[in-house]
Design a protein around this motif. Structure first.
Motif, PDB file in Angstrom:
ATOM      1  N   GLY A  57       0.810  -1.212   0.000  1.00 14.84           N
ATOM      2  CA  GLY A  57       0.000   0.000   0.000  1.00 14.84           C
ATOM      3  C   GLY A  57       0.841   1.259   0.000  1.00 14.84           C
ATOM      4  O   GLY A  57       2.012   1.253  -0.358  1.00 14.84           O
ATOM      5  N   ARG A  58       0.186   2.334   0.359  1.00 12.62           N
ATOM      6  CA  ARG A  58       0.805   3.655   0.458  1.00 12.62           C
ATOM      7  C   ARG A  58       1.378   4.162  -0.865  1.00 12.62           C
ATOM      8  O   ARG A  58       2.211   5.053  -0.880  1.00 12.62           O
ATOM      9  CB  ARG A  58       1.902   3.691   1.528  1.00 12.62           C
ATOM     10  CG  ARG A  58       1.483   3.261   2.927  1.00 12.62           C
ATOM     11  CD  ARG A  58       0.761   4.397   3.646  1.00 12.62           C
ATOM     12  NE  ARG A  58       0.293   4.020   4.953  1.00 12.62           N
ATOM     13  CZ  ARG A  58       0.906   4.304   6.094  1.00 12.62           C
ATOM     14  NH1 ARG A  58       2.026   4.986   6.081  1.00 12.62           N
ATOM     15  NH2 ARG A  58       0.389   3.930   7.230  1.00 12.62           N
ATOM     16  N   SER A  59       0.942   3.574  -1.968  1.00 16.50           N
ATOM     17  CA  SER A  59       1.457   3.995  -3.269  1.00 16.50           C
ATOM     18  C   SER A  59       1.167   5.460  -3.549  1.00 16.50           C
ATOM     19  O   SER A  59       2.015   6.173  -4.100  1.00 16.50           O
ATOM     20  CB  SER A  59       0.881   3.124  -4.381  1.00 16.50           C
ATOM     21  OG  SER A  59       1.347   1.813  -4.257  1.00 16.50           O
ATOM     22  N   GLU A  60      -0.027   5.913  -3.182  1.00 17.60           N
ATOM     23  CA  GLU A  60      -0.381   7.319  -3.420  1.00 17.60           C
ATOM     24  C   GLU A  60       0.530   8.249  -2.640  1.00 17.60           C
ATOM     25  O   GLU A  60       0.992   9.266  -3.159  1.00 17.60           O
ATOM     26  CB  GLU A  60      -1.840   7.572  -3.054  1.00 17.60           C
ATOM     27  CG  GLU A  60      -2.824   6.956  -4.014  1.00 17.60           C
ATOM     28  CD  GLU A  60      -4.274   7.233  -3.630  1.00 17.60           C
ATOM     29  OE1 GLU A  60      -4.542   8.226  -2.932  1.00 17.60           O
ATOM     30  OE2 GLU A  60      -5.132   6.432  -4.040  1.00 17.60           O
ATOM     31  N   GLU A  61       0.795   7.910  -1.369  1.00 11.39           N
ATOM     32  CA  GLU A  61       1.668   8.742  -0.541  1.00 11.39           C
ATOM     33  C   GLU A  61       3.094   8.763  -1.100  1.00 11.39           C
ATOM     34  O   GLU A  61       3.734   9.814  -1.173  1.00 11.39           O
ATOM     35  CB  GLU A  61       1.689   8.251   0.908  1.00 11.39           C
ATOM     36  CG  GLU A  61       0.394   8.481   1.657  1.00 11.39           C
ATOM     37  CD  GLU A  61      -0.586   7.309   1.534  1.00 11.39           C
ATOM     38  OE1 GLU A  61      -0.431   6.456   0.623  1.00 11.39           O
ATOM     39  OE2 GLU A  61      -1.518   7.254   2.353  1.00 11.39           O
ATOM     40  N   LEU A  62       3.582   7.596  -1.520  1.00  5.64           N
ATOM     41  CA  LEU A  62       4.934   7.524  -2.080  1.00  5.64           C
ATOM     42  C   LEU A  62       5.031   8.314  -3.376  1.00  5.64           C
ATOM     43  O   LEU A  62       6.010   9.026  -3.609  1.00  5.64           O
ATOM     44  CB  LEU A  62       5.331   6.062  -2.315  1.00  5.64           C
ATOM     45  CG  LEU A  62       5.575   5.251  -1.048  1.00  5.64           C
ATOM     46  CD1 LEU A  62       5.577   3.762  -1.364  1.00  5.64           C
ATOM     47  CD2 LEU A  62       6.862   5.670  -0.379  1.00  5.64           C
TER      48      LEU A  62
ATOM     49  N   LEU B 231       6.591  13.876   6.795  1.00  6.17           N
ATOM     50  CA  LEU B 231       5.551  12.895   7.091  1.00  6.17           C
ATOM     51  C   LEU B 231       5.212  13.102   8.556  1.00  6.17           C
ATOM     52  O   LEU B 231       6.088  13.010   9.408  1.00  6.17           O
ATOM     53  CB  LEU B 231       6.069  11.467   6.871  1.00  6.17           C
ATOM     54  CG  LEU B 231       6.569  11.135   5.471  1.00  6.17           C
ATOM     55  CD1 LEU B 231       7.140   9.720   5.442  1.00  6.17           C
ATOM     56  CD2 LEU B 231       5.451  11.269   4.457  1.00  6.17           C
TER      57      LEU B 231
ATOM     58  N   GLY C 289       3.328   4.237  10.803  1.00  6.42           N
ATOM     59  CA  GLY C 289       4.101   3.779   9.655  1.00  6.42           C
ATOM     60  C   GLY C 289       4.897   4.830   8.905  1.00  6.42           C
ATOM     61  O   GLY C 289       5.316   4.586   7.775  1.00  6.42           O
ATOM     62  N   LYS C 290       5.132   5.982   9.517  1.00  2.58           N
ATOM     63  CA  LYS C 290       5.898   7.030   8.832  1.00  2.58           C
ATOM     64  C   LYS C 290       7.305   6.547   8.482  1.00  2.58           C
ATOM     65  O   LYS C 290       7.789   6.762   7.370  1.00  2.58           O
ATOM     66  CB  LYS C 290       5.965   8.292   9.698  1.00  2.58           C
ATOM     67  CG  LYS C 290       4.603   8.920   9.972  1.00  2.58           C
ATOM     68  CD  LYS C 290       4.712  10.137  10.875  1.00  2.58           C
ATOM     69  CE  LYS C 290       5.293   9.848  12.237  1.00  2.58           C
ATOM     70  NZ  LYS C 290       4.475   9.018  13.120  1.00  2.58           N
TER      71      LYS C 290
ATOM     72  N   VAL D  65       7.233   4.160   5.566  1.00  2.00           N
ATOM     73  CA  VAL D  65       7.037   4.873   4.298  1.00  2.00           C
ATOM     74  C   VAL D  65       8.366   5.472   3.840  1.00  2.00           C
ATOM     75  O   VAL D  65       8.736   5.371   2.661  1.00  2.00           O
ATOM     76  CB  VAL D  65       5.944   5.961   4.420  1.00  2.00           C
ATOM     77  CG1 VAL D  65       5.934   6.876   3.204  1.00  2.00           C
ATOM     78  CG2 VAL D  65       4.571   5.319   4.609  1.00  2.00           C
TER      79      VAL D  65
ATOM     80  N   GLU E 261      10.620   2.677   2.573  1.00  2.00           N
ATOM     81  CA  GLU E 261      10.169   2.207   1.261  1.00  2.00           C
ATOM     82  C   GLU E 261      10.520   3.225   0.179  1.00  2.00           C
ATOM     83  O   GLU E 261      10.975   2.849  -0.909  1.00  2.00           O
ATOM     84  CB  GLU E 261       8.665   1.940   1.266  1.00  2.00           C
ATOM     85  CG  GLU E 261       8.111   1.453  -0.055  1.00  2.00           C
ATOM     86  CD  GLU E 261       8.642   0.101  -0.503  1.00  2.00           C
ATOM     87  OE1 GLU E 261       8.585  -0.170  -1.732  1.00  2.00           O
ATOM     88  OE2 GLU E 261       9.104  -0.687   0.336  1.00  2.00           O
ATOM     89  N   TYR E 262      10.306   4.514   0.466  1.00  2.00           N
ATOM     90  CA  TYR E 262      10.656   5.555  -0.506  1.00  2.00           C
ATOM     91  C   TYR E 262      12.149   5.476  -0.837  1.00  2.00           C
ATOM     92  O   TYR E 262      12.542   5.540  -2.004  1.00  2.00           O
ATOM     93  CB  TYR E 262      10.310   6.954   0.018  1.00  2.00           C
ATOM     94  CG  TYR E 262      10.677   8.009  -0.991  1.00  2.00           C
ATOM     95  CD1 TYR E 262       9.795   8.359  -2.002  1.00  2.00           C
ATOM     96  CD2 TYR E 262      11.927   8.620  -0.978  1.00  2.00           C
ATOM     97  CE1 TYR E 262      10.142   9.290  -2.962  1.00  2.00           C
ATOM     98  CE2 TYR E 262      12.283   9.542  -1.932  1.00  2.00           C
ATOM     99  CZ  TYR E 262      11.393   9.880  -2.925  1.00  2.00           C
ATOM    100  OH  TYR E 262      11.755  10.792  -3.885  1.00  2.00           O
TER     101      TYR E 262
END
Length: 160
Positions: free
Chosen positions: A47-52, A72, A79-80, A83, A86-87
């Motif tokens: 998930g979090r694709s939009e945020e990334l 963030l 989960g900051k 994220v 992952e970024y």
């Protein structure tokens, strides 16, 4: 293998972006020439694709500014940090340096700066004076471009 050769191979094989990233990761010992990220990639991140994507677009749009900043924010435990990790792994190839500062305590901040100075091979990496270490890292950052510096657990923006 040089990055240009890997990209040439990826083009010849008509690989898509995730496959290209995977090939680049496999071909390099580190994903950026200067790399200090004290966490492995989380294989369970979803998930979090939009945020990334929004984070990446913001940083790209601000690339010409002196120091683009993106924060963030939110309650602890949402989960900051994951994220940010992952970024870092997802977009590492777009940066000349990817560095991490743990700002949870003054001690962890200093340890992070020591690791960064070591990775950057700064003469001040053996420095015991925190102010000189800070200045050496700042000096390097001021004279280089396309780096990403992630501050984790930053409560006070004045620390930046």
């Amino acid at each position: 293998m040089p990055k240009a050769k890997v990209l040439e191979l990826a083009d010849a094989l008509s690989l898509n972006e995730p496959e290209i990233r995977q090939l680049l990761e496999a071909s390099m010992t580190s994903v950026a020439p200067y790399w200090y990220l004290p966490f492995p990639k989380n294989p369970f991140f979803i998930g979090r694709s939009e945020e990334l994507h929004a984070l990446h677009n913001h940083l790209l749009a601000c690339a010409d500014t002196a120091m683009p900043i993106f924060a963030l924010q939110g309650m602890g435990g949402i989960g900051k940090t994951q994220v940010a990790i992952e970024y870092a792994y997802r977009y590492a190839f777009e940066y000349t340096a990817l560095l991490w500062i743990d700002a949870q305590t003054p001690e962890s901040l200093l340890v992070s700066l020591q690791h960064i100075a070591q990775v950057l091979q700064l003469p001040a990496r053996l420095e015991t004076n925190p102010q000189q270490l800070i200045e050496a890292v700042q000096y390097w950052l001021a004279r280089h471009t396309q780096w990403l510096l992630i501050w984790d657990h930053l409560e006070d923006l004045d620390m930046i």
